[in-house]
Design an enzyme around this catalytic site. Structure first.
Site, PDB file in Angstrom:
ATOM      1  N   GLY A  28       0.777  -1.238   0.000  1.00  0.00           N
ATOM      2  CA  GLY A  28       0.000   0.000   0.000  1.00  0.00           C
ATOM      3  C   GLY A  28       0.805   1.282   0.000  1.00  0.00           C
ATOM      4  N   ASN A  30       1.343   3.267  -2.526  1.00  0.00           N
ATOM      5  CA  ASN A  30       0.578   4.287  -3.259  1.00  0.00           C
ATOM      6  C   ASN A  30      -0.575   4.816  -2.412  1.00  0.00           C
ATOM      7  OD1 ASN A  30       1.457   4.870  -6.148  1.00  0.00           O
ATOM      8  ND2 ASN A  30       1.646   2.640  -6.052  1.00  0.00           N
ATOM      9  N   ASN A 123      -6.844   3.569 -11.829  1.00  0.00           N
ATOM     10  CA  ASN A 123      -5.831   2.556 -11.543  1.00  0.00           C
ATOM     11  C   ASN A 123      -4.456   3.141 -11.869  1.00  0.00           C
ATOM     12  OD1 ASN A 123      -4.792  -0.091 -10.923  1.00  0.00           O
ATOM     13  ND2 ASN A 123      -4.534  -0.440 -13.120  1.00  0.00           N
ATOM     14  N   HIS A 125      -0.585   1.796 -13.130  1.00  0.00           N
ATOM     15  CA  HIS A 125       0.160   0.650 -13.643  1.00  0.00           C
ATOM     16  C   HIS A 125       1.605   1.092 -13.872  1.00  0.00           C
ATOM     17  CE1 HIS A 125       0.795  -3.194 -15.557  1.00  0.00           C
ATOM     18  NE2 HIS A 125       1.380  -2.561 -16.565  1.00  0.00           N
TER      19      HIS A 125
END
Ligand code: GRF
Length: 232
Positions: A28, A30, A123, A125
């Site tokens: 976690g 981010n 999201n 990536h």
């Protein structure tokens, strides 16, 4: 009869902060960068909930210690993806969530769930999409010999790592990079662009037009791009 009702939005009242749920599966980092950014008084979003499909995710304990409601929803306890998502949806509705942010969330989602959150679910990536979708991103980038790598924040669509690109950051790939050194260099930029992208979305500055995310308002072009100068 006269109207005594207050106007809906008086000119001086700031817009309500968007209510954000962060979905994680692991450490976690981010999520932490988003939570830290949202502490700024002018940040247009608040993190109202953290949910993990792995109840033992390290990030859940950290969120709880921050005073953020944190929920472990073990996907293995549900008979199908749809049942799991039903529970997830209920938790999001109960918390009156406006935006869902995936931060290392390692579950594929059904088209129905993704559709319900269309242009309201983000999201991140760790590649310059549309290159290197899926897992083992850094190994494949190194094997391909690319000279630039990076990360992408995008709206979620049903296909994995697909969707309108909101923001990207590029980093150089160095000759002696390993997966770890490259991943670390990219992760630093993830922590920079995810809060920035959430800010743009929460401010209502990102519209999806013809399948592309268009950023409007001051410094729109600069806001969507982080270039690799001076960041090795
Ligand atoms: C990040 O590299 C993110 O881009 C990817 O999964 C990783 C999650 O890391 N989707 P963390 O849990 O946020 O530290």
């Amino acid at each position: 009869m006269h109207n005594t009702a207050a106007p809906d939005s008086p000119p001086n009242r700031p817009a309500a902060r968007k209510r954000v749920a962060i979905l994680i599966s692991g450490r976690g980092s981010n999520m932490m960068s988003l939570v830290e950014a949202a502490k700024a008084p002018d940040f247009p979003a608040e993190i109202v909930m953290v949910i993990s499909n792995r109840p033992d995710a390290a990030g859940l304990a950290w969120a709880r210690a921050q005073g953020i409601p944190a929920l472990g929803l073990d996907h293995k306890r549900y008979e199908s993806r749809a049942h799991f998502e039903g529970q997830l949806q209920q938790a999001l509705e109960l918390a009156r969530v406006d935006l869902v942010v995936l931060a290392g969330f390692m579950r594929l989602m059904t088209a129905e769930f993704v559709g319900a959150w269309r242009d309201r679910m983000l999201n991140i990536h760790p590649s310059l999409l549309p290159s290197f979708k899926g897992l083992d991103t850094h190994a494949r980038a190194l094997a391909a010999g690319v000279k630039l790598a990076g990360c992408t924040v995008h709206f979620v669509r049903a296909e994995m790592d697909e969707g309108p690109i909101i923001m990207q950051a590029a980093v150089p790939v160095l000759a002696d990079d390993t997966q770890e050194t490259l991943a670390n260099r990219i992760l630093k930029q993830e922590h920079r662009i995810y809060p920035a992208a959430l800010r743009l979305v929460a401010e209502g500055r990102v519209a999806v037009i013809d399948g592309r995310a268009v950023v409007s308002g001051g410094e729109a072009a600069e806001a969507a791009l982080v270039a690799p100068t001076g960041q090795c």
